[in-house]
Design a protein around this motif. Structure first.
Motif, PDB file in Angstrom:
ATOM      1  N   THR A  13      22.714  92.147   1.396  1.00 13.45           N
ATOM      2  CA  THR A  13      22.426  91.221   2.654  1.00 13.45           C
ATOM      3  C   THR A  13      21.031  90.436   2.427  1.00 13.45           C
ATOM      4  O   THR A  13      20.050  91.029   1.476  1.00 13.45           O
ATOM      5  CB  THR A  13      22.533  91.871   3.949  1.00 13.45           C
ATOM      6  OG1 THR A  13      21.609  92.685   3.977  1.00 13.45           O
ATOM      7  CG2 THR A  13      23.897  92.313   4.236  1.00 13.45           C
ATOM      8  N   ILE A  14      20.611  89.630   2.952  1.00 16.25           N
ATOM      9  CA  ILE A  14      19.511  88.984   2.975  1.00 16.25           C
ATOM     10  C   ILE A  14      18.218  90.031   3.687  1.00 16.25           C
ATOM     11  O   ILE A  14      17.247  90.119   2.938  1.00 16.25           O
ATOM     12  CB  ILE A  14      19.454  87.797   4.036  1.00 16.25           C
ATOM     13  CG1 ILE A  14      20.382  86.539   3.549  1.00 16.25           C
ATOM     14  CG2 ILE A  14      17.872  87.187   4.251  1.00 16.25           C
ATOM     15  CD1 ILE A  14      19.730  85.959   2.337  1.00 16.25           C
ATOM     16  N   VAL A  15      18.588  90.780   4.504  1.00 16.24           N
ATOM     17  CA  VAL A  15      17.598  91.899   5.212  1.00 16.24           C
ATOM     18  C   VAL A  15      17.474  92.798   4.087  1.00 16.24           C
ATOM     19  O   VAL A  15      16.299  93.274   3.687  1.00 16.24           O
ATOM     20  CB  VAL A  15      18.394  92.457   6.268  1.00 16.24           C
ATOM     21  CG1 VAL A  15      17.517  93.560   6.749  1.00 16.24           C
ATOM     22  CG2 VAL A  15      18.250  91.340   7.530  1.00 16.24           C
ATOM     23  N   SER A  18      15.619  91.379   1.065  1.00 13.84           N
ATOM     24  CA  SER A  18      13.828  90.930   1.605  1.00 13.84           C
ATOM     25  C   SER A  18      13.440  92.441   1.465  1.00 13.84           C
ATOM     26  O   SER A  18      12.023  92.337   1.201  1.00 13.84           O
ATOM     27  CB  SER A  18      14.134  90.153   2.661  1.00 13.84           C
ATOM     28  OG  SER A  18      14.396  90.741   3.797  1.00 13.84           O
ATOM     29  N   SER A  19      13.935  93.320   1.975  1.00 13.83           N
ATOM     30  CA  SER A  19      13.625  94.738   2.004  1.00 13.83           C
ATOM     31  C   SER A  19      13.019  95.076   0.675  1.00 13.83           C
ATOM     32  O   SER A  19      11.818  95.804   0.444  1.00 13.83           O
ATOM     33  CB  SER A  19      14.094  95.474   2.872  1.00 13.83           C
ATOM     34  OG  SER A  19      13.730  96.868   2.777  1.00 13.83           O
ATOM     35  N   SER A  24       9.233  88.618   3.425  1.00 15.61           N
ATOM     36  CA  SER A  24       9.902  88.469   4.724  1.00 15.61           C
ATOM     37  C   SER A  24      11.301  87.461   4.489  1.00 15.61           C
ATOM     38  O   SER A  24      11.308  87.164   3.394  1.00 15.61           O
ATOM     39  CB  SER A  24       9.029  87.343   5.511  1.00 15.61           C
ATOM     40  OG  SER A  24       8.685  86.085   4.718  1.00 15.61           O
ATOM     41  N   ARG A  25      12.176  87.490   5.391  1.00 14.03           N
ATOM     42  CA  ARG A  25      13.268  86.630   5.386  1.00 14.03           C
ATOM     43  C   ARG A  25      13.111  85.460   4.838  1.00 14.03           C
ATOM     44  O   ARG A  25      13.712  84.665   4.418  1.00 14.03           O
ATOM     45  CB  ARG A  25      14.107  87.161   6.407  1.00 14.03           C
ATOM     46  CG  ARG A  25      14.695  88.406   6.565  1.00 14.03           C
ATOM     47  CD  ARG A  25      15.751  88.474   7.837  1.00 14.03           C
ATOM     48  NE  ARG A  25      15.179  88.245   9.015  1.00 14.03           N
ATOM     49  CZ  ARG A  25      15.723  87.400   9.869  1.00 14.03           C
ATOM     50  NH1 ARG A  25      17.104  87.019   9.673  1.00 14.03           N
ATOM     51  NH2 ARG A  25      15.431  86.984  11.010  1.00 14.03           N
ATOM     52  N   TYR A  29      14.427  83.135   1.927  1.00 16.81           N
ATOM     53  CA  TYR A  29      14.928  81.963   2.096  1.00 16.81           C
ATOM     54  C   TYR A  29      14.244  80.500   1.309  1.00 16.81           C
ATOM     55  O   TYR A  29      15.197  79.803   0.885  1.00 16.81           O
ATOM     56  CB  TYR A  29      15.235  81.589   3.679  1.00 16.81           C
ATOM     57  CG  TYR A  29      16.355  82.216   4.319  1.00 16.81           C
ATOM     58  CD1 TYR A  29      17.857  82.176   3.698  1.00 16.81           C
ATOM     59  CD2 TYR A  29      16.137  83.013   5.238  1.00 16.81           C
ATOM     60  CE1 TYR A  29      18.690  82.890   4.510  1.00 16.81           C
ATOM     61  CE2 TYR A  29      17.281  83.737   5.882  1.00 16.81           C
ATOM     62  CZ  TYR A  29      18.698  83.348   5.505  1.00 16.81           C
ATOM     63  OH  TYR A  29      19.650  84.153   6.065  1.00 16.81           O
TER      64      TYR A  29
END
Length: 63
Positions: A13-15, A18-19, A24-25, A29
């Motif tokens: 996932t995006i989260v 990014s983690s 940051s998300r 993006y």
């Protein structure tokens, strides 16, 4: 019949992505929008990042 798992095919996932990258998300993006990180889209609202793409980007860093 045995199933072979391919870590390259794993989608984050995006989260999660990014983690993993410790950004940051919003920055993720931006990178996606600029073409630095390729993603898989499912419909208009669901975006996933291949683990192989996250690892590739982590190895080159933010330019």
């Amino acid at each position: 019949m045995a199933t072979t798992q391919h870590h390259d095919a794993e989608l984050l996932t995006i989260v999660e992505a990014s983690s993993f990258l410790r950004i940051s998300r919003a920055k993720l993006y931006q990178l996606i929008g600029g073409g630095a990180i390729r993603v898989v889209r499912f419909g208009k609202r669901s975006t996933r990042v291949p683990r192989s793409e996250v690892v590739r980007f982590a190895s080159i860093g933010i330019q």
